[in-house]
Design a protein around this motif. Structure first.
Motif, mmCIF file in Angstrom:
data_model
loop_
_atom_site.group_PDB
_atom_site.id
_atom_site.type_symbol
_atom_site.label_atom_id
_atom_site.label_comp_id
_atom_site.label_asym_id
_atom_site.label_seq_id
_atom_site.Cartn_x
_atom_site.Cartn_y
_atom_site.Cartn_z
ATOM 1 N N GLY A 132 -10.167 -14.983 24.572
ATOM 2 C CA GLY A 132 -9.927 -15.169 23.153
ATOM 3 C C GLY A 132 -10.624 -14.104 22.322
ATOM 4 N N MET A 133 -11.833 -13.710 22.728
ATOM 5 C CA MET A 133 -12.543 -12.668 21.989
ATOM 6 C C MET A 133 -11.838 -11.325 22.109
ATOM 7 S SD MET A 133 -14.722 -11.612 19.896
ATOM 8 C CE MET A 133 -15.749 -13.052 19.585
ATOM 9 N N ASP A 134 -11.217 -11.044 23.263
ATOM 10 C CA ASP A 134 -10.413 -9.830 23.394
ATOM 11 C C ASP A 134 -9.277 -9.845 22.371
ATOM 12 O OD1 ASP A 134 -11.920 -8.847 25.479
ATOM 13 O OD2 ASP A 134 -10.530 -9.484 27.045
ATOM 14 N N LEU A 135 -8.637 -11.002 22.233
ATOM 15 C CA LEU A 135 -7.558 -11.132 21.251
ATOM 16 C C LEU A 135 -8.095 -10.914 19.844
ATOM 17 C CD1 LEU A 135 -4.683 -11.893 20.391
ATOM 18 C CD2 LEU A 135 -5.382 -14.307 20.502
ATOM 19 N N ALA A 136 -9.281 -11.464 19.573
ATOM 20 C CA ALA A 136 -9.906 -11.278 18.260
ATOM 21 C C ALA A 136 -10.145 -9.800 17.995
ATOM 22 C CB ALA A 136 -11.225 -12.045 18.197
ATOM 23 N N ARG A 137 -10.627 -9.089 19.014
ATOM 24 C CA ARG A 137 -10.890 -7.657 18.864
ATOM 25 C C ARG A 137 -9.603 -6.914 18.516
ATOM 26 N NH1 ARG A 137 -12.713 -3.310 23.599
ATOM 27 N NH2 ARG A 137 -12.892 -1.528 22.207
ATOM 28 N N TYR A 138 -8.521 -7.238 19.225
ATOM 29 C CA TYR A 138 -7.256 -6.574 18.960
ATOM 30 C C TYR A 138 -6.781 -6.864 17.536
ATOM 31 C CZ TYR A 138 -2.418 -5.105 19.290
ATOM 32 O OH TYR A 138 -1.215 -4.493 19.053
ATOM 33 N N ARG A 311 -15.854 -11.873 11.301
ATOM 34 C CA ARG A 311 -15.841 -10.407 11.303
ATOM 35 C C ARG A 311 -17.127 -9.857 11.918
ATOM 36 N NH1 ARG A 311 -17.279 -6.971 6.523
ATOM 37 N NH2 ARG A 311 -16.671 -4.836 6.994
ATOM 38 N N GLY A 312 -18.258 -10.477 11.593
ATOM 39 C CA GLY A 312 -19.525 -10.002 12.144
ATOM 40 C C GLY A 312 -19.563 -10.086 13.648
ATOM 41 N N GLU A 313 -19.090 -11.206 14.212
ATOM 42 C CA GLU A 313 -19.084 -11.367 15.669
ATOM 43 C C GLU A 313 -18.134 -10.372 16.326
ATOM 44 O OE1 GLU A 313 -20.010 -16.188 15.782
ATOM 45 O OE2 GLU A 313 -17.942 -15.431 15.884
ATOM 46 N N ILE A 314 -16.977 -10.185 15.691
ATOM 47 C CA ILE A 314 -16.002 -9.244 16.261
ATOM 48 C C ILE A 314 -16.557 -7.824 16.226
ATOM 49 C CG2 ILE A 314 -13.702 -8.251 16.004
ATOM 50 C CD1 ILE A 314 -12.844 -10.946 14.765
ATOM 51 N N LEU A 315 -17.162 -7.441 15.105
ATOM 52 C CA LEU A 315 -17.717 -6.090 14.999
ATOM 53 C C LEU A 315 -18.836 -5.874 16.015
ATOM 54 C CD1 LEU A 315 -17.809 -5.447 11.146
ATOM 55 C CD2 LEU A 315 -16.466 -4.219 12.860
ATOM 56 N N ALA A 316 -19.656 -6.896 16.237
ATOM 57 C CA ALA A 316 -20.716 -6.768 17.236
ATOM 58 C C ALA A 316 -20.109 -6.530 18.610
ATOM 59 C CB ALA A 316 -21.583 -8.026 17.244
ATOM 60 N N GLU A 317 -19.029 -7.237 18.910
ATOM 61 C CA GLU A 317 -18.339 -7.063 20.189
ATOM 62 C C GLU A 317 -17.722 -5.672 20.281
ATOM 63 O OE1 GLU A 317 -16.660 -8.119 23.938
ATOM 64 O OE2 GLU A 317 -18.201 -9.092 22.721
ATOM 65 N N VAL A 318 -17.117 -5.230 19.186
ATOM 66 C CA VAL A 318 -16.473 -3.912 19.159
ATOM 67 C C VAL A 318 -17.495 -2.808 19.377
ATOM 68 C CG1 VAL A 318 -15.345 -2.252 17.617
ATOM 69 C CG2 VAL A 318 -14.505 -4.600 17.757
ATOM 70 N N ARG A 319 -18.611 -2.876 18.650
ATOM 71 C CA ARG A 319 -19.622 -1.816 18.761
ATOM 72 C C ARG A 319 -20.272 -1.816 20.135
ATOM 73 N NH1 ARG A 319 -16.693 -0.323 14.863
ATOM 74 N NH2 ARG A 319 -17.334 -0.867 12.740
ATOM 75 N N GLU A 320 -20.445 -3.001 20.709
ATOM 76 C CA GLU A 320 -21.050 -3.070 22.049
ATOM 77 C C GLU A 320 -20.100 -2.540 23.112
ATOM 78 O OE1 GLU A 320 -22.784 -6.401 25.215
ATOM 79 O OE2 GLU A 320 -22.422 -6.950 23.130
ATOM 80 N N ALA A 321 -18.812 -2.894 22.968
ATOM 81 C CA ALA A 321 -17.830 -2.461 23.961
ATOM 82 C C ALA A 321 -17.575 -0.967 23.884
ATOM 83 C CB ALA A 321 -16.519 -3.227 23.764
ATOM 84 N N GLY A 322 -17.653 -0.399 22.666
ATOM 85 C CA GLY A 322 -17.396 1.027 22.504
ATOM 86 C C GLY A 322 -15.920 1.339 22.643
#
Length: 338
Positions: A132-138, A311-322
């Motif tokens: 689900g978090m992958d979907l959120a990132r997309y 948005r904060g959780e998604i951005l944290a995931e995005v920045r960590e994943a690179g």
């Protein structure tokens, strides 16, 4: 008056208007509700988004996808032209010059644009969400980040993180409605945005979700998407309350139209993908009138249940994943020849 890329501002605005008129009737209709300066800037931003999408998918105005050329080089082209636009250098492409213009007028940043481009890169890499978090990132990259840029175009300060969060919610809501509606269309393009975990939970074999015997399960997953859409939609209304009246009216109109798409998919159940779900012109007018009353009252209720993604959780995931991994073959490319 000279503007981005040495082109006349009026010419860029006119080209952007043609782009939105042809590329998205729903956004074009909603944009008419903005005041003129906001409307023109929304067109300029849309033109860049549409052009990036077309370059990434090798299509014209959202038409048929093309497998010609190298998807990675297409993304590199988008990044290069976007960089030139932010530098104020002529790009040779009206849509990118339009981005340079609206960025300078409104204070859009390169990071905002990079977040949007990453969504095109995900598709170019044949990426599929597993969780689900992958979907959120997309959803963040392809729509939430656009919502943030649109909010800035509407005059929201880049320091107003709460309102930008709500703008991101609206973009995510739009994308979830799109994903629910376009499951069959995406499958024909060898794409699937339903998380693998969801497919496993429904006991659906990889690549088999469009088989007739899985229509009930598919309808259940579409309803799951729309329930998430409704939570983000409700949160977005709280942010819209802070916008100037005409921007608020436009945003609420678009929210109602896209919400109607998602709810129509749910209402149709297993038959939702027999034909493309649309909202008719009279229905759009009805949603705009309902949004007018809603904008005038301007007293949105807090949602009973907040979204699972912020948005904060998604951005944290995005920045960590690179940045995403380099291009890999799609499932279709890996399949043995008949």
């Amino acid at each position: 008056m000279s503007s981005s890329g040495g082109q006349d501002r009026a010419a860029l605005v006119e080209a952007a208007h043609r782009s939105i008129s042809e590329g998205s009737k729903s956004f074009s209709a909603a944009s008419r509700l903005f005041d003129r300066p906001t409307r023109e800037r929304a067109w300029l931003l849309y033109a860049w988004c549409r052009r990036c999408d077309d370059i990434a998918d090798g299509q014209v105005m959202g038409g048929a996808l093309s497998n010609d050329g190298d998807p990675v080089s297409r993304i590199a082209t988008i990044r290069q032209l976007t960089e030139r636009a932010f530098e104020g250098v002529p790009t040779g492409d009206e849509a990118f010059d339009a981005l340079g213009l609206v960025a300078r007028e409104c204070g859009l940043t390169r990071q905002m644009a990079d977040d949007v481009i990453e969504g095109f890169a995900l598709d170019a890499a044949g990426w599929r969400p597993r969780t689900g978090m992958d979907l959120a990132r997309y959803c963040y990259h392809v729509a939430g980040a656009v919502g943030v840029m649109m909010a800035v175009v509407m005059g929201v300060s880049t320091d107003d993180t709460e309102t930008l969060d709500r703008a991101c919610d609206l973009g995510i809501a739009f994308q979830l409605a799109n994903i629910a509606r376009d499951i069959a269309e995406d499958d024909r393009a060898d794409r699937c945005y339903l998380p693998v975990e969801w497919l496993v939970e429904e006991d659906i074999e990889p690549g088999q979700h469009m088989k007739p015997h899985h229509r009930e399960e598919l309808a259940a997953m579409a309803a799951r998407l729309v329930r998430r859409m409704e939570k983000h939609e409700a949160m977005a209304r709280l942010g819209a309350a802070k916008l100037p009246f005409r921007s608020r009216w436009a945003v609420l109109s678009a929210a109602r139209i896209y919400g109607a798409i998602g709810r129509k998919v749910v209402a149709l159940g297993p038959t939702a993908w027999d034909h493309r779900v649309i909202v008719s012109r009279p229905a759009k007018l009805g949603h705009a009138l309902a949004a007018l009353w809603e904008a005038l009252r301007n007293s949105p209720a807090a949602p009973a249940e907040p979204p699972e993604w912020t948005r904060g959780e998604i951005l944290a995931e995005v920045r960590e994943a690179g940045p995403i991994a380099p291009m890999r073959p799609t499932l279709a490319a890996q399949a043995p020849a008949d």
